[in-house]
Design a protein around this motif. Structure first.
Motif, PDB file in Angstrom:
ATOM      1  N   GLY A 158      38.075 -43.015  11.371  1.00 15.27           N
ATOM      2  CA  GLY A 158      37.696 -44.410  11.542  1.00 15.27           C
ATOM      3  C   GLY A 158      36.701 -44.884  10.505  1.00 15.27           C
ATOM      4  N   GLN A 159      36.640 -46.193  10.325  1.00 17.58           N
ATOM      5  CA  GLN A 159      35.626 -46.788   9.460  1.00 17.58           C
ATOM      6  C   GLN A 159      35.238 -48.153  10.009  1.00 17.58           C
ATOM      7  OE1 GLN A 159      37.151 -47.645   5.474  1.00 17.58           O
ATOM      8  NE2 GLN A 159      39.237 -47.360   6.215  1.00 17.58           N
ATOM      9  N   PRO A 160      33.944 -48.473   9.995  1.00 15.41           N
ATOM     10  CA  PRO A 160      33.486 -49.763  10.516  1.00 15.41           C
ATOM     11  C   PRO A 160      33.877 -50.913   9.597  1.00 15.41           C
ATOM     12  CG  PRO A 160      31.696 -48.156  10.394  1.00 15.41           C
ATOM     13  CD  PRO A 160      32.836 -47.624   9.585  1.00 15.41           C
ATOM     14  N   VAL A 161      34.110 -52.070  10.179  1.00 14.40           N
ATOM     15  CA  VAL A 161      34.302 -53.297   9.397  1.00 14.40           C
ATOM     16  C   VAL A 161      33.385 -54.374   9.981  1.00 14.40           C
ATOM     17  CG1 VAL A 161      36.657 -52.808   8.649  1.00 14.40           C
ATOM     18  CG2 VAL A 161      36.307 -53.957  10.810  1.00 14.40           C
ATOM     19  N   TYR A 162      32.780 -55.162   9.099  1.00 11.96           N
ATOM     20  CA  TYR A 162      31.774 -56.112   9.546  1.00 11.96           C
ATOM     21  C   TYR A 162      32.109 -57.561   9.181  1.00 11.96           C
ATOM     22  CZ  TYR A 162      29.057 -51.880  10.387  1.00 11.96           C
ATOM     23  OH  TYR A 162      28.631 -50.653  10.839  1.00 11.96           O
ATOM     24  N   SER A 163      33.369 -57.830   8.847  1.00 11.62           N
ATOM     25  CA  SER A 163      33.780 -59.216   8.594  1.00 11.62           C
ATOM     26  C   SER A 163      35.299 -59.303   8.675  1.00 11.62           C
ATOM     27  CB  SER A 163      33.317 -59.683   7.207  1.00 11.62           C
ATOM     28  OG  SER A 163      34.048 -59.009   6.190  1.00 11.62           O
ATOM     29  N   ILE A 169      41.168 -56.711   3.998  1.00  8.32           N
ATOM     30  CA  ILE A 169      41.282 -55.832   2.826  1.00  8.32           C
ATOM     31  C   ILE A 169      41.612 -54.399   3.239  1.00  8.32           C
ATOM     32  CG2 ILE A 169      40.012 -54.830   0.888  1.00  8.32           C
ATOM     33  CD1 ILE A 169      38.389 -57.495   0.813  1.00  8.32           C
ATOM     34  N   LEU A 170      40.809 -53.874   4.175  1.00  5.38           N
ATOM     35  CA  LEU A 170      41.024 -52.491   4.613  1.00  5.38           C
ATOM     36  C   LEU A 170      42.307 -52.357   5.417  1.00  5.38           C
ATOM     37  CD1 LEU A 170      37.384 -51.422   5.613  1.00  5.38           C
ATOM     38  CD2 LEU A 170      38.636 -50.864   3.531  1.00  5.38           C
ATOM     39  N   GLY A 171      42.620 -53.401   6.202  1.00  5.35           N
ATOM     40  CA  GLY A 171      43.839 -53.378   7.004  1.00  5.35           C
ATOM     41  C   GLY A 171      45.088 -53.340   6.144  1.00  5.35           C
ATOM     42  N   LEU A 175      47.849 -50.302   6.187  1.00  6.62           N
ATOM     43  CA  LEU A 175      49.280 -50.560   6.418  1.00  6.62           C
ATOM     44  C   LEU A 175      50.127 -49.999   5.279  1.00  6.62           C
ATOM     45  CD1 LEU A 175      49.205 -54.216   7.813  1.00  6.62           C
ATOM     46  CD2 LEU A 175      49.958 -52.183   9.062  1.00  6.62           C
ATOM     47  N   ALA A 176      49.630 -50.139   4.065  1.00  5.71           N
ATOM     48  CA  ALA A 176      50.380 -49.674   2.900  1.00  5.71           C
ATOM     49  C   ALA A 176      50.400 -48.153   2.803  1.00  5.71           C
ATOM     50  CB  ALA A 176      49.778 -50.275   1.625  1.00  5.71           C
TER      51      ALA A 176
END
Length: 441
Positions: A158-163, A169-171, A175-176
């Motif tokens: 896992g990695q946190p996302v804050y926006s 971007i990370l999603g 997916l890719a």
């Protein structure tokens, strides 16, 4: 011997969560919320003789008599207000009166530490020491468990996302590279607060939903991780003592479906030994040391898993509180005196009108379903309030639209093999539906 008042809140996560943070899309289910409030009756295994169990709803007299017949003896207290309080401890602390039936106990034994727990302890002068609420909130966040995993093991799925922008971007990258991925609320619970995203359009819709909340002043904090094929879900139950020492209680294998908890049973000894050889308990001790260093002590349940490729994932989530696994652990300790152990699960049900619970127990006993039957096995009903939590009141029937009242029956199934367990469940379903009810799961 000190007498304990056992009380608590099962949806502690909703009280830990920062209201200033954005939410994932969800449909509110008020009937489910009421059932969850009634789940406090499941804490009876934590009671010893002379202890008290405080619940929001009354338990059926026949159910209490049945529990007493099995050796579970406790004083039952019911919250005095007609409306169930979402935060029972807030209601107790805010009550201008000091209720002497609560003051008769020496210590408070909560399911979890939530806001106002410390205020109740102070009001009734309980000899109870608990970690500070800000420490409890911190270590229960999935962001904390993600960061701790990385610290202890050098990596984390896992990695946190804050926006919302970072989520996009990370999603897109996940997916890719990996295909479907999960987005988790830091304080999401079983079946809620998790979303599986399988495509870019679904990712963009969720990001847009979060971006709109950001525009309204909300902050963003989620954890994202690739969706992984799981071979086995399990959990480790232990206590961090006040001096920081580690006290292992046991391991529970879990049955989950679509991220929702369905049941658990104590892990076999050989499976425990395999985990020991893999260094699993070393990680648990390290996690406990980190939790203690960060200000937490008390009960902990760490969710873990083994992937289909054999990869052991020691830390999926940290639940710094009691859990369903703790309950099943205590039940099995009682059942072991007869050489038995159970499978802890529940059935979601619907019915048109309230029925006689005592009569139903008699029916189950007559058909050799109720524990203990002639073999010493059977189904051990654990709850009555969760069954009737959705019923407005005595004599009320379902609405004109024909919608059934929702309920949930928690139980432990004691059987010698899987086929016997399934047979008991099928007999239970037939018994319920033959009286006009609906057995959903």
């Amino acid at each position: 011997m000190a007498r304990a008042l056992v009380a608590g809140i099962y949806d502690a996560e909703s009280h830990w969560r920062d209201e200033k943070l954005a939410l994932l899309p969800a449909v509110r289910d008020k009937e489910r919320e009421r059932i969850v409030m009634a789940m406090d009756e499941l804490m009876f295994p934590f009671c010893g003789s002379g202890d008290g169990l405080l619940t929001r709803f009354a338990m059926e007299d026949a159910h209490k008599a049945y529990l007493t017949s099995l050796g579970f003896s406790f004083e039952h207290l019911v919250w005095k207000e007609p409306e169930a309080a979402p935060n029972l401890f807030e209601a107790m602390a805010s009550d201008p009166q000091r209720d002497e039936q609560y003051g008769a106990f020496d210590i408070l034994s909560p399911f979890s530490v939530v806001p106002y727990t410390h205020e109740v302890i102070a009001k009734y002068e309980y000899e109870t020491e608990l970690p500070a609420i800000d420490k409890v909130k911190r270590v229960n966040s999935k962001i904390y468990s993600t960061q701790l995993t990385c610290k202890l093991l050098g990596k984390s799925f896992g990695q946190p996302v804050y926006s919302a922008e970072k989520l996009l971007i990370l999603g897109h990258s996940l997916l890719a590279e990996h295909g479907p991925f999960l987005i988790k609320d830091p304080f999401g619970v079983s079946g809620k607060g998790n979303m599986l995203l399988k495509s870019q359009p679904s990712l963009e819709r969720v990001a847009s939903y979060i971006r709109k909340q950001e525009g309204e002043g909300k902050g963003t904090a989620f954890v994202i991780e690739p969706f992984m094929e799981v071979e086995c879900d399990f959990s480790c139950q232990f206590n961090i003592m006040r001096n920081g020492s580690f006290h292992l209680l046991g391991l529970q294998k879990m049955l989950n479906k679509q991220f929702a908890y369905l049941g658990s049973e104590s892990m076999e000894e050989e499976e425990c030994r395999e985990l020991e050889r893999a260094g699993y308990f070393d990680v648990m001790i390290q996690a406990a040391n980190a939790l203690f260093k960060d200000g937490y002590f008390g009960p902990v349940c760490i969710d873990s898993m083994v992937l289909k490729d054999g990869t052991l994932v020691p830390i999926v989530e940290i639940n710094a509180r009691k859990s369903m696994g703790f309950i099943n652990q205590r039940l099995d300790e009682t059942l072991q005196t007869n050489g038995k152990k159970g499978f802890f699960t529940y059935g979601s049900v619907g019915f048109g009108e309230r029925f006689d619970y005592e009569w139903w127990l008699d029916e189950l006993k007559k058909h050799d379903i109720l524990y203990p039957n002639r073999k010493g096995n059977g189904i051990f009903p654990l709850s009555s309030a969760t069954l009737f939590a959705g019923v407005p009141g005595p004599g009320k029937s379902s609405s004109a639209s024909g919608n059934l009242f929702k309920g949930r029956l928690y139980m432990t199934i004691i059987a010698d093999h899987l086929q016997e367990r399934e047979r008991y469940l099928e007999q239970m379903r037939f018994s319920f539906e033959s009286k006009g009810g609906k057995w959903y799961s």
